[in-house]
Design a protein around this motif. Structure first.
Motif, mmCIF file in Angstrom:
data_model
loop_
_atom_site.group_PDB
_atom_site.id
_atom_site.type_symbol
_atom_site.label_atom_id
_atom_site.label_comp_id
_atom_site.label_asym_id
_atom_site.label_seq_id
_atom_site.Cartn_x
_atom_site.Cartn_y
_atom_site.Cartn_z
ATOM 1 N N THR A 1 3.852 -13.197 62.406
ATOM 2 C CA THR A 1 4.229 -12.806 61.042
ATOM 3 C C THR A 1 3.543 -11.509 60.608
ATOM 4 O O THR A 1 3.885 -10.969 59.561
ATOM 5 C CB THR A 1 3.866 -13.911 60.037
ATOM 6 O OG1 THR A 1 2.455 -14.175 60.106
ATOM 7 C CG2 THR A 1 4.625 -15.208 60.352
ATOM 8 N N GLU A 2 2.615 -11.007 61.405
ATOM 9 C CA GLU A 2 1.858 -9.814 61.015
ATOM 10 C C GLU A 2 2.763 -8.590 60.981
ATOM 11 O O GLU A 2 3.520 -8.337 61.921
ATOM 12 C CB GLU A 2 0.700 -9.569 61.981
ATOM 13 C CG GLU A 2 -0.285 -10.732 62.094
ATOM 14 C CD GLU A 2 0.070 -11.673 63.229
ATOM 15 O OE1 GLU A 2 1.278 -11.770 63.569
ATOM 16 O OE2 GLU A 2 -0.840 -12.294 63.780
ATOM 17 N N SER A 3 2.683 -7.814 59.918
ATOM 18 C CA SER A 3 3.567 -6.667 59.733
ATOM 19 C C SER A 3 3.398 -5.636 60.844
ATOM 20 O O SER A 3 4.364 -4.966 61.219
ATOM 21 C CB SER A 3 3.326 -6.020 58.368
ATOM 22 O OG SER A 3 1.970 -5.624 58.223
ATOM 23 N N GLU A 4 2.186 -5.503 61.380
ATOM 24 C CA GLU A 4 1.977 -4.523 62.444
ATOM 25 C C GLU A 4 2.684 -4.919 63.736
ATOM 26 O O GLU A 4 2.927 -4.079 64.613
ATOM 27 C CB GLU A 4 0.481 -4.308 62.713
ATOM 28 C CG GLU A 4 -0.290 -5.528 63.163
ATOM 29 C CD GLU A 4 -0.880 -6.324 62.019
ATOM 30 O OE1 GLU A 4 -1.864 -7.057 62.262
ATOM 31 O OE2 GLU A 4 -0.371 -6.205 60.892
ATOM 32 N N ILE A 5 3.043 -6.191 63.863
ATOM 33 C CA ILE A 5 3.751 -6.674 65.052
ATOM 34 C C ILE A 5 5.251 -6.777 64.802
ATOM 35 O O ILE A 5 6.052 -6.315 65.612
ATOM 36 C CB ILE A 5 3.198 -8.042 65.497
ATOM 37 C CG1 ILE A 5 1.730 -7.919 65.914
ATOM 38 C CG2 ILE A 5 4.038 -8.611 66.649
ATOM 39 C CD1 ILE A 5 1.079 -9.244 66.259
ATOM 40 N N VAL A 6 5.648 -7.382 63.686
ATOM 41 C CA VAL A 6 7.061 -7.669 63.437
ATOM 42 C C VAL A 6 7.707 -6.738 62.416
ATOM 43 O O VAL A 6 8.920 -6.756 62.237
ATOM 44 C CB VAL A 6 7.240 -9.132 62.982
ATOM 45 C CG1 VAL A 6 6.735 -10.084 64.049
ATOM 46 C CG2 VAL A 6 6.548 -9.393 61.646
ATOM 47 N N GLY A 7 6.903 -5.936 61.731
ATOM 48 C CA GLY A 7 7.445 -5.046 60.713
ATOM 49 C C GLY A 7 7.654 -5.760 59.396
ATOM 50 O O GLY A 7 7.042 -5.428 58.382
ATOM 51 N N THR A 8 8.508 -6.767 59.397
ATOM 52 C CA THR A 8 8.737 -7.618 58.233
ATOM 53 C C THR A 8 9.105 -9.005 58.712
ATOM 54 O O THR A 8 9.640 -9.172 59.814
ATOM 55 C CB THR A 8 9.870 -7.038 57.344
ATOM 56 O OG1 THR A 8 9.980 -7.820 56.148
ATOM 57 C CG2 THR A 8 11.211 -7.063 58.067
ATOM 58 N N TRP A 9 8.799 -10.015 57.901
ATOM 59 C CA TRP A 9 9.089 -11.396 58.273
ATOM 60 C C TRP A 9 9.983 -12.028 57.225
ATOM 61 O O TRP A 9 9.740 -11.897 56.031
ATOM 62 C CB TRP A 9 7.810 -12.206 58.406
ATOM 63 C CG TRP A 9 8.071 -13.574 58.947
ATOM 64 C CD1 TRP A 9 8.020 -13.980 60.251
ATOM 65 C CD2 TRP A 9 8.453 -14.733 58.195
ATOM 66 N NE1 TRP A 9 8.350 -15.306 60.361
ATOM 67 C CE2 TRP A 9 8.625 -15.798 59.105
ATOM 68 C CE3 TRP A 9 8.680 -14.968 56.842
ATOM 69 C CZ2 TRP A 9 9.001 -17.067 58.707
ATOM 70 C CZ3 TRP A 9 9.078 -16.239 56.441
ATOM 71 C CH2 TRP A 9 9.225 -17.276 57.372
ATOM 72 N N PRO A 10 11.046 -12.769 57.657
ATOM 73 C CA PRO A 10 11.506 -12.845 59.051
ATOM 74 C C PRO A 10 12.195 -11.557 59.459
ATOM 75 O O PRO A 10 12.627 -10.776 58.620
ATOM 76 C CB PRO A 10 12.470 -14.026 59.025
ATOM 77 C CG PRO A 10 12.996 -14.050 57.623
ATOM 78 C CD PRO A 10 11.871 -13.605 56.752
ATOM 79 N N GLN A 11 12.305 -11.353 60.769
ATOM 80 C CA GLN A 11 12.908 -10.116 61.266
ATOM 81 C C GLN A 11 14.420 -10.117 61.157
ATOM 82 O O GLN A 11 15.033 -9.060 61.034
ATOM 83 C CB GLN A 11 12.500 -9.894 62.738
ATOM 84 C CG GLN A 11 11.002 -9.631 62.919
ATOM 85 C CD GLN A 11 10.503 -10.107 64.261
ATOM 86 O OE1 GLN A 11 10.318 -11.307 64.476
ATOM 87 N NE2 GLN A 11 10.306 -9.182 65.185
ATOM 88 N N LEU A 12 15.028 -11.307 61.221
ATOM 89 C CA LEU A 12 16.483 -11.415 61.188
ATOM 90 C C LEU A 12 16.964 -11.969 59.857
ATOM 91 O O LEU A 12 16.356 -12.887 59.292
ATOM 92 C CB LEU A 12 16.977 -12.327 62.314
ATOM 93 C CG LEU A 12 16.736 -11.863 63.748
ATOM 94 C CD1 LEU A 12 17.275 -12.898 64.722
ATOM 95 C CD2 LEU A 12 17.368 -10.512 64.002
ATOM 96 N N ASP A 13 18.058 -11.404 59.387
ATOM 97 C CA ASP A 13 18.734 -11.921 58.208
ATOM 98 C C ASP A 13 20.017 -12.617 58.652
ATOM 99 O O ASP A 13 20.583 -12.285 59.697
ATOM 100 C CB ASP A 13 19.066 -10.777 57.249
ATOM 101 C CG ASP A 13 19.146 -11.254 55.815
ATOM 102 O OD1 ASP A 13 19.125 -12.479 55.603
ATOM 103 O OD2 ASP A 13 19.235 -10.399 54.913
ATOM 104 N N VAL A 14 20.459 -13.589 57.871
ATOM 105 C CA VAL A 14 21.654 -14.348 58.248
ATOM 106 C C VAL A 14 22.901 -13.489 58.095
ATOM 107 O O VAL A 14 22.925 -12.540 57.304
ATOM 108 C CB VAL A 14 21.795 -15.626 57.402
ATOM 109 C CG1 VAL A 14 20.639 -16.562 57.665
ATOM 110 C CG2 VAL A 14 21.880 -15.281 55.916
ATOM 111 N N PRO A 15 23.956 -13.794 58.846
ATOM 112 C CA PRO A 15 25.213 -13.059 58.701
ATOM 113 C C PRO A 15 25.784 -13.212 57.289
ATOM 114 O O PRO A 15 25.505 -14.191 56.594
ATOM 115 C CB PRO A 15 26.139 -13.713 59.736
ATOM 116 C CG PRO A 15 25.226 -14.420 60.675
ATOM 117 C CD PRO A 15 24.033 -14.831 59.887
ATOM 118 N N LYS A 16 26.570 -12.261 56.862
ATOM 119 C CA LYS A 16 27.224 -12.350 55.558
ATOM 120 C C LYS A 16 28.190 -13.533 55.553
ATOM 121 O O LYS A 16 28.880 -13.800 56.528
ATOM 122 C CB LYS A 16 27.966 -11.053 55.256
ATOM 123 C CG LYS A 16 27.037 -9.848 55.088
ATOM 124 C CD LYS A 16 27.826 -8.584 54.786
ATOM 125 C CE LYS A 16 26.899 -7.393 54.620
ATOM 126 N NZ LYS A 16 27.651 -6.128 54.352
#
Length: 213
Positions: free
Chosen positions: A13-28
């Motif tokens: 979950t660390e921003s330096e590793i994943v950028g933002t959490w969660p990394q994926l957003d659900v489809p529209k």
């Protein structure tokens, strides 16, 4: 009997590793998609292929070997790339399936990386059949009584495993009576040595595991 240590596989979950959490957003409009991922369950595999297309890599997200998403949750499974899939092919994984998925991003570099190293959804269900119930110990949560049983049907619904004796020792599986994804010491070491990103480990303490020798 010999005690066995397992580790819970957790997503970074660390921003330096994943950028933002969660990394994926659900489809529209994901609730309107036929065969959507809500058919994925803990106890059995779906009778039809779940639709796991068009997950969106968030603009601020970094691409790691395992990707986090709010839906479906890690308790159901996890998005993994070809590198991770190839690595665990040499290990004993219990009650699992890989499903095809697709990830959308506007980043040209990430599009290239996704083409070279595609992602899959790893889904695992319960493995209660590997438990030797006659030797295992449980706590009845209603009465606090310590109990045993020859099979799962002889046990009350609300229980907490204290000591689970296993008939076999997978390297990756869903913990019986829990939602954690567990890995063996051997697989944990292999994942760390391969520098698989987006994952970390914590020793599982939900119950003790033993193997009869």
């Amino acid at each position: 009997m010999r005690k066995i240590v397992y580790y819970t596989m957790k997503l970074s979950t660390e921003s330096e590793i994943v950028g933002t959490w969660p990394q994926l957003d659900v489809p529209k409009n994901y609730f309107k998609v036929v065969n959507n991922f809500e058919i994925l369950q803990f106890r059995e595999f779906p009778s039809v292929e779940p639709n796991l297309d068009n997950f969106i890599l968030k603009r601020a997200a970094k691409l790691t070997d395992l990707l986090s998403s709010y839906l479906p949750a890690t308790s159901i499974g996890v998005f993994v790339n070809q590198k991770f899939k190839d690595l665990i092919a040499d290990f004993y994984v219990k009650n699992f399936r890989f499903y095809n998925c697709s990830i959308i991003t506007a980043d040209k570099d990430f599009i290239k990386k996704l083409a070279e190293n595609p992602y899959f959804f790893l889904h695992l269900i319960y493995v209660n059949e590997i438990v030797d119930f006659s030797l295992s110990v449980f706590k009845d949560l209603k009465t606090s009584e310590i109990i045993t049983g020859n099979n799962e049907n002889q046990l009350p619904m609300f229980l907490s495993p204290q000591k689970l004796v296993l008939k076999e020792t997978p390297d990756l599986f869903r913990s019986p009576f829990d939602v954690d994804l567990l890995v063996s010491q051997l697989l944990k070491k292999a994942i760390e040595e391969a520098n698989i990103s987006g994952v970390w480990f914590e020793e599982f303490t939900g119950n003790e595991f033993y193997i009869k020798e």
